[in-house]
Design an enzyme around this catalytic site. Structure first.
Site: not given
Length: 292
Positions: A38, A40
């Site tokens: 992922d 952020d």
């Protein structure tokens, strides 16, 4: 537009090999694996979409009010993240805001400001981990709900093999306001399975890293999930499942950290041989708290 960006294939020398029915001396091929990240709060310290609010403002895509709101939204995102309801509202907010934006203008803005904005945000621990996986021969895949016009350049800067991100519908060079693919929740897991089928990854031997409970389907799709800077719900889930929990806290420049794999990875190697979305806000619900 392709769901995947920057394809480069590598084998995994650190993985076990598949043996044919004739026995261990008849080796078929190495097991291909990947590490899925992922973006952020896992690889970079802020929201990738919000990080570009100032250059979007300077180019006239958003107004000053949206920039101010994005600053508040960024703070709230760092403090509490975003749950499923907030992400659903964000999708609606994004489609309205981006409708009519010129795609090439967005790409140009991201390309011109990428290193200035993103370089200082990359977690040193994430950069080291990416280098470790690459040294072990694994593909590195960035998987994000942000737009592909933002995510793909960041993934390339990180040295990732592929990028998977949200795609907006484009007609006559402009965003229509519709979403072609929302790389979020189960959508992330579906994209990972599709890429694994295409590239021949053995998902039971793959790795995944995320901070958010909304990425539970992604983490469940691989054999080696790890939670990073988890929100409360994901920390609880990780505890129940016995998943590793890691804390990344040292943002540093990509130029300083990416080329240097850890000592452990070097030893292992010796032994085995972003449609630009939501510049104005993270979620519509967060923005409503700060109406000006």
């Amino acid at each position: 537009m392709s769901l995947y960006a920057g394809a480069v294939t590598t084998s995994d020398p650190a993985a076990a090999v598949r043996h044919t029915a004739d026995g261990p001396d008849s080796v078929a091929s190495p097991i291909r694996t990947a590490a899925f990240f992922d973006l952020d709060k896992t690889v970079i310290a802020k929201s990738s979409t919000l990080a570009f609010s100032k250059p979007f403002f300077s180019q006239g895509l958003i107004n000053r009010r949206a920039v101010l709101k994005s600053s508040y939204a960024q703070f709230l995102f760092l403090m509490s993240g975003a749950d499923h309801d907030q992400m659903d509202r964000m999708r609606s907010y994004i489609t309205n805001m981006c409708a009519g934006w010129d795609v090439e203008q967005v790409k140009s803005i991201v390309g011109e400001t990428l290193h200035e904005i993103v370089n200082p945000l990359v977690f040193a621990e994430a950069a080291e981990l990416i280098a470790d996986h690459k040294l072990c021969g694994r593909d590195v895949v960035v998987v994000s709900a942000s737009g592909e016009e933002i995510v793909a350049p960041i993934a390339r800067a990180l040295g990732a093999t592929h990028a998977m991100a949200t795609r907006m519908v484009v007609e006559n060079g402009k965003y229509t306001g519709d979403i072609a693919f929302y790389c979020y929740g189960e959508g992330k897991a579906e994209a990972i399975r599709a890429l694994a089928a295409r590239e021949g990854y053995a998902l039971e031997h793959c790795y995944a890293y995320s901070d958010s409970i909304t990425d539970l389907p992604m983490l469940l799709s691989v054999g080696h999930p790890t939670v990073v800077n988890p929100d409360r719900a994901l920390r609880k889930e990780a505890g129940a499942r016995g998943w590793p929990v890691r804390t990344f806290s040292k943002p540093v420049s990509l130029r300083d950290r990416l080329p240097a794999p850890s000592t452990a990875a070097v030893a292992t190697s010796a032994a085995v041989g972003v449609s630009a979305l939501a510049a104005g806000a993270l979620t519509y619900s967060l923005l409503r708290r700060f109406a000006f």
